[in-house]
Design an enzyme around this catalytic site. Structure first.
Site, PDB file in Angstrom:
ATOM      1  N   SER A  54      15.845 -16.650  32.669  1.00  0.00           N
ATOM      2  CA  SER A  54      16.348 -16.316  31.430  1.00  0.00           C
ATOM      3  C   SER A  54      15.666 -17.309  30.606  1.00  0.00           C
ATOM      4  CB  SER A  54      17.791 -16.771  31.118  1.00  0.00           C
ATOM      5  OG  SER A  54      18.048 -17.451  30.107  1.00  0.00           O
TER       6      SER A  54
ATOM      7  N   HIS B   9      36.941   3.309  44.916  1.00  0.00           N
ATOM      8  CA  HIS B   9      37.347   3.023  43.563  1.00  0.00           C
ATOM      9  C   HIS B   9      37.080   1.614  43.405  1.00  0.00           C
ATOM     10  CE1 HIS B   9      39.835   6.659  43.786  1.00  0.00           C
ATOM     11  NE2 HIS B   9      40.128   6.373  44.767  1.00  0.00           N
TER      12      HIS B   9
ATOM     13  N   LYS C 144      19.620 -19.205  35.528  1.00  0.00           N
ATOM     14  CA  LYS C 144      19.707 -17.831  35.710  1.00  0.00           C
ATOM     15  C   LYS C 144      18.581 -17.000  36.691  1.00  0.00           C
ATOM     16  CE  LYS C 144      22.033 -14.963  33.442  1.00  0.00           C
ATOM     17  NZ  LYS C 144      23.185 -14.306  33.737  1.00  0.00           N
TER      18      LYS C 144
ATOM     19  N   GLU D 148      18.198  -3.436  37.609  1.00  0.00           N
ATOM     20  CA  GLU D 148      18.758  -2.902  36.217  1.00  0.00           C
ATOM     21  C   GLU D 148      17.747  -2.010  35.840  1.00  0.00           C
ATOM     22  OE1 GLU D 148      19.869  -6.114  33.941  1.00  0.00           O
ATOM     23  OE2 GLU D 148      20.684  -7.280  35.603  1.00  0.00           O
TER      24      GLU D 148
END
Ligand code: ARG
Length: 464
Positions: free
Chosen positions: A277, A156, A283, A290
């Protein structure tokens, strides 16, 4: 240009019909397989006395010449070709003349497209197995590197019990092992040759389908001609395996995204597998991870598309089936690339051991260990569970750990308790004690690595 099937037609296809009807834009990737199938076919026809040896040789030479030209980029297919089967056959006739018209004896595009797709998919399946084996080898190497590295295990997304990084790696190893098992089963089912099934019902000519199956490296000819031209189960087997495997990749990719976040900072993904970025100079984003998550959705789509195309189609061949290929090709490309990207990213990822260790005092990772320890002192597990629950409460009140509770604090919870009774509940001790078969103890992880290594070696040999 009149089509090869144009005999009974008085009008040419409308231009937009040609476009809509053509599969040449995508099925040309199977040109090698189409030529291999044709060569086996004419070889068998000559052996059966349906063609002369001379005719066979002319056709084979013509097909090989076309193969060389396609490979050299000298043939540009257009919608006029309709599909790769007619694209090659019409060029063969142009190249070698009348005898070329004998190639299509005792076959149909319905079985031809299927022999092509099966040959193509068998090769690609082998390539996928190779890539999964490479991924498994990286996992084994990393699992062994991190067999002792302790990390919080979650349920969880809550701290649950301490495990090792190597243990987590070996969990994923099992998933990819099952992916390979699925591919092996899929390979076995697809390894039947549909060639000679013709349009749907076989042929009156004395062909030998066992021979073409043998020449093309199939286990046997497919049993029923009608099924052979209508069956896309083998594509669905492959797509299902792809969807499940990409789901596995996406799950681990998701963990990479978390582990790479500032909140976790468990891992350092190599610069070469991250992007920046355009506005935020600081970044370093885990875009590959992803994308791997996203690609799983795409491959599910490929599976759903074909399941939906096939649903409710009557016997035997229907043109709907031409929609089998683009999704299949997309899944082949996407799955292959995903495995390689993931394996390379994994290989280049280092775990921040000290940063991970800073998380150990959160969430009472050793609570179950304390309870199990009390069991060894003769306390029933359900009672021990409740005692440790009260210890957690007491610690929360005092904002401390189990080891900070005094003997008086412990005795107030249960008279049988003391620090002595708790024993060694360090993360190290907890992990080492989880020696049950399949558990996280480093010794047990090393056993899993050994079993996995032996298995991988046999698979690599089988698929070499
Ligand atoms: N391009 C077709 C396909 O991929 C080949 C089979 C065509 N057969 C037919 N009867 N139109 O399905």
């Amino acid at each position: 240009m009149a089509s090869l099937w144009g005999g009974r037609f008085e009008k040419e296809m409308d231009d937009i019909v040609k476009q809509f009807n053509a599969s040449i834009g995508f099925d040309q990737r199977m040109y090698d397989d189409d030529i291999d199938g044709s060569i086996a076919h004419v070889t068998m026809l000559a052996e059966q006395g349906i063609l002369t040896v001379e005719e066979k040789e002319q056709i084979v030479a013509g097909l090989e010449a076309i193969r060389t030209k396609i490979a050299a980029g000298e043939i540009v297919f257009t919608v006029e070709d309709e599909d790769i089967h007619m694209g090659i056959e019409s060029r063969l006739i142009a190249e070698i003349g009348e005898v070329g018209k004998k190639l299509h004896t005792a076959r149909s595009r319905n079985d031809q497209c299927q022999v092509d797709t099966r040959l193509y998919l068998k090769k690609e399946l082998r390539e996928v197995v190779h890539r999964l084996c490479y991924l498994e080898s990286v996992i084994l190497e990393k699992a062994s590197q991190y067999a002792e590295t302790i990390v919080p295990g979650f349920t969880h997304i809550q701290h649950a019990q301490p495990v090792t990084v190597g243990f987590i790696f070996m969990a994923y190893f099992q998933m990819f092992r099952r992916d390979i098992d699925r591919l092996e089963a899929a390979y076995e089912r697809m390894n039947y040759c549909p060639l000679g099934s013709c349009a749907l019902a076989g042929t009156t000519l004395p062909i030998d389908r066992h021979r073409t199956a043998e020449l093309l490296g199939f286990a046997a000819p497919s049993e029923n001609a009608m099924d052979s031209v209508s069956d896309r189960d083998y594509c669905l087997d492959f797509l299902s395996a792809a969807a499940i495997s990409c789901m596995h990749l996406s799950r681990w990719a998701e963990e990479f995204v978390w582990w790479n976040s500032q909140e976790f900072s468990y891992i350092d993904i190599d610069d070469s597998y991250c992007t920046g970025s355009s506005i935020m100079p600081q970044k370093k984003n885990p875009d590959m991870a992803e994308l791997l998550r996203g690609k799983a959705g795409r491959v599910y789509g490929d599976l759903m598309q074909l399941l939906t195309v096939m649903k409710g189609t009557p016997m035997a061949y229907n043109k709907d089936f031409q929609e089998d290929k683009e999704g299949l090709f997309d899944a082949v490309d996407t799955w292959k690339a995903s495995i390689t990207i993931f394996a390379n990213m994994l290989e280049k990822t280092e775990f921040r051991v000290e940063q991970i260790a800073r998380q150990f005092d959160k969430g009472f990772l050793n609570a179950t260990d304390v309870a199990e320890h009390l069991v060894t002192k003769g306390i029933a597990f359900r009672e021990a569970h409740s005692i440790v629950g009260r210890m957690v409460k007491a610690c929360e009140h005092k904002a401390c750990d189990f080891t900070d509770l005094s003997d008086e604090d412990l005795a107030a919870i249960d008279p049988r308790l003391s620090q002595d009774v708790l024993g060694d509940i360090s993360m190290q001790a907890c992990v080492e004690a989880r020696k049950s078969f399949g558990g996280t103890a480093p010794a047990e992880v090393r056993r899993q690595i050994a079993v996995g290594t032996a298995w991988l070696q046999t698979v690599e040999e089988e698929w070499a």
